[in-house]
Design a protein around this motif. Structure first.
Motif, short mmCIF file in Angstrom:
data_model
loop_
_atom_site.label_atom_id
_atom_site.label_comp_id
_atom_site.label_asym_id
_atom_site.label_seq_id
_atom_site.Cartn_x
_atom_site.Cartn_y
_atom_site.Cartn_z
N SER A 27 0.81 -1.20 0.00
CA SER A 27 0.00 0.00 0.00
C SER A 27 0.85 1.26 0.00
O SER A 27 0.41 2.30 -0.46
CB SER A 27 -0.95 0.00 1.21
OG SER A 27 -0.20 0.00 2.40
N ASN A 28 2.08 1.17 0.49
CA ASN A 28 2.95 2.33 0.53
C ASN A 28 4.14 2.13 -0.41
O ASN A 28 5.19 2.73 -0.23
CB ASN A 28 3.43 2.57 1.96
CG ASN A 28 3.81 4.01 2.20
OD1 ASN A 28 3.53 4.88 1.39
ND2 ASN A 28 4.49 4.25 3.31
N ALA A 29 3.97 1.29 -1.42
CA ALA A 29 5.07 0.98 -2.34
C ALA A 29 5.53 2.20 -3.11
O ALA A 29 6.73 2.38 -3.32
CB ALA A 29 4.66 -0.14 -3.29
N GLU A 30 4.61 3.05 -3.52
CA GLU A 30 5.01 4.22 -4.30
C GLU A 30 5.96 5.10 -3.50
O GLU A 30 6.99 5.55 -4.01
CB GLU A 30 3.80 5.04 -4.75
CG GLU A 30 4.22 6.22 -5.62
CD GLU A 30 3.05 7.07 -6.10
OE1 GLU A 30 3.33 8.15 -6.65
OE2 GLU A 30 1.89 6.66 -5.95
N GLN A 31 5.64 5.35 -2.23
CA GLN A 31 6.53 6.17 -1.40
C GLN A 31 7.85 5.44 -1.17
O GLN A 31 8.91 6.06 -1.20
CB GLN A 31 5.87 6.52 -0.06
CG GLN A 31 6.74 7.46 0.79
CD GLN A 31 7.06 8.77 0.09
OE1 GLN A 31 6.19 9.44 -0.44
NE2 GLN A 31 8.33 9.15 0.09
N LEU A 36 13.58 4.98 -2.29
CA LEU A 36 14.69 4.24 -2.87
C LEU A 36 15.42 5.09 -3.91
O LEU A 36 16.65 5.17 -3.94
CB LEU A 36 14.20 2.94 -3.51
CG LEU A 36 15.23 2.12 -4.28
CD1 LEU A 36 16.34 1.62 -3.36
CD2 LEU A 36 14.55 0.95 -5.00
N PHE A 37 14.67 5.75 -4.77
CA PHE A 37 15.23 6.64 -5.78
C PHE A 37 16.09 7.73 -5.14
O PHE A 37 17.25 7.94 -5.53
CB PHE A 37 14.09 7.25 -6.60
CG PHE A 37 14.51 8.30 -7.59
CD1 PHE A 37 15.37 8.00 -8.63
CD2 PHE A 37 14.00 9.59 -7.49
CE1 PHE A 37 15.74 8.98 -9.56
CE2 PHE A 37 14.36 10.57 -8.41
CZ PHE A 37 15.24 10.26 -9.44
N GLU A 38 15.56 8.38 -4.14
CA GLU A 38 16.29 9.46 -3.46
C GLU A 38 17.51 8.92 -2.73
O GLU A 38 18.57 9.57 -2.71
CB GLU A 38 15.36 10.22 -2.52
CG GLU A 38 14.30 11.02 -3.29
CD GLU A 38 13.21 11.62 -2.43
OE1 GLU A 38 13.30 11.52 -1.17
OE2 GLU A 38 12.26 12.19 -3.00
N ASP A 39 17.41 7.75 -2.17
CA ASP A 39 18.54 7.13 -1.48
C ASP A 39 19.66 6.80 -2.47
O ASP A 39 20.84 7.03 -2.19
CB ASP A 39 18.06 5.86 -0.76
CG ASP A 39 19.10 5.33 0.21
OD1 ASP A 39 19.54 6.10 1.08
OD2 ASP A 39 19.48 4.15 0.09
N PHE A 149 14.09 4.98 -13.02
CA PHE A 149 13.30 5.33 -11.84
C PHE A 149 12.64 6.70 -12.03
O PHE A 149 11.45 6.86 -11.75
CB PHE A 149 14.18 5.37 -10.58
CG PHE A 149 14.55 4.03 -10.00
CD1 PHE A 149 14.26 2.83 -10.62
CD2 PHE A 149 15.22 3.97 -8.79
CE1 PHE A 149 14.60 1.61 -10.06
CE2 PHE A 149 15.57 2.75 -8.21
CZ PHE A 149 15.26 1.58 -8.85
N ALA A 150 13.43 7.68 -12.48
CA ALA A 150 12.90 9.04 -12.65
C ALA A 150 11.74 9.06 -13.64
O ALA A 150 10.71 9.71 -13.41
CB ALA A 150 14.01 9.99 -13.09
N LYS A 151 11.88 8.34 -14.75
CA LYS A 151 10.81 8.27 -15.75
C LYS A 151 9.56 7.64 -15.15
O LYS A 151 8.44 8.12 -15.36
CB LYS A 151 11.27 7.49 -16.97
CG LYS A 151 12.28 8.23 -17.81
CD LYS A 151 12.81 7.36 -18.93
CE LYS A 151 13.96 8.03 -19.66
NZ LYS A 151 14.59 7.15 -20.64
N THR A 152 9.75 6.57 -14.40
CA THR A 152 8.61 5.88 -13.77
C THR A 152 7.88 6.80 -12.80
O THR A 152 6.66 6.77 -12.71
CB THR A 152 9.08 4.61 -13.05
OG1 THR A 152 9.71 3.75 -14.00
CG2 THR A 152 7.93 3.88 -12.38
N LEU A 153 8.65 7.64 -12.10
CA LEU A 153 8.07 8.55 -11.12
C LEU A 153 7.52 9.83 -11.76
O LEU A 153 7.01 10.71 -11.06
CB LEU A 153 9.11 8.91 -10.05
CG LEU A 153 9.48 7.76 -9.11
CD1 LEU A 153 10.74 8.11 -8.32
CD2 LEU A 153 8.32 7.45 -8.16
N GLY A 154 7.64 9.95 -13.08
CA GLY A 154 7.15 11.13 -13.76
C GLY A 154 8.04 12.35 -13.59
O GLY A 154 7.62 13.48 -13.81
#
Length: 191
Positions: A27-31, A36-39, A149-154
């Motif tokens: 349920s909190n996978a997007e966050q 993970l991206f920011e890390d 990752f960036a593309k996936t996150l828009g």
């Protein structure tokens, strides 16, 4: 041997294994994905800053002018990549902070060992190229993943900036291959 049991919950069949973990809560996978991206951005930021200190040592230990020039050029590119990552953090509304990259730390230590353990000369230059290409391949893998990752996150603007760095890392790898194949490896093999 684990046994498989079937149970029903709300009329749905469910296969479970005794002793297995429950399915993760997505349920909190997007966050979690964004975290993970920011890390990973913090990780590569630390790595790039560490390289701005490691590359000059490599330059100092080379004997081939062509290799020294390639490394000097990439040092300037690396400084630009640090600035580009700072821009990425700014776009994301985050402070530009690094987190120690264990992989890059290990690659830098390996490069230092090569320079310490190999006598000055063309063979050391070949070792420096080897170490440099390991670094480039790590960076290519990292930036490729970060772009995805960036593309996936828009985060299209971020993805474009990361793609610029990915392209530069590929160019650096190609340049090191060119230097190795055109002169250094041939000369080292004939000594």
């Amino acid at each position: 041997m684990k046994s498989t049991t079937k149970s029903t919950q709300n009329g749905k069949a469910n296969n479970t294994k005794q002793g297995s973990k429950a399915a993760p809560d997505n349920s909190n996978a997007e966050q979690g994905f964004r975290d993970l991206f920011e890390d990973e951005l913090k990780d590569i930021y630390w790595a790039e800053k560490a390289l701005t200190k490691a590359i000059p040592k490599m330059i100092k230990n080379t004997t081939t002018e062509e290799l020294a020039t390639a490394l000097e050029d990439h040092l300037e590119v690396t400084k630009g990549q640090v600035a580009r990552l700072e821009e990425v953090f700014q776009i994301l509304g985050k402070a530009a902070r690094g987190k120690k990259c264990e992989a890059m730390d290990g690659l830098i230590k390996e490069a230092e060992e090569i320079m310490e353990d190999t006598p000055e000369g063309i063979v050391r230059d070949a070792g420096i190229i080897s170490a440099g290409q390991k670094v480039e391949h790590y960076e290519i893998a990292t930036y490729g993943t970060l772009c995805a990752f960036a593309k996936t996150l828009g985060e299209d603007e971020v993805a474009n900036l990361l793609q610029q760095t990915l392209d530069e890392e590929k160019e650096a790898d190609e340049k090191l291959t060119e230097v190795a194949e055109a002169s250094v490896n041939l000369e080292a093999a004939s000594k």
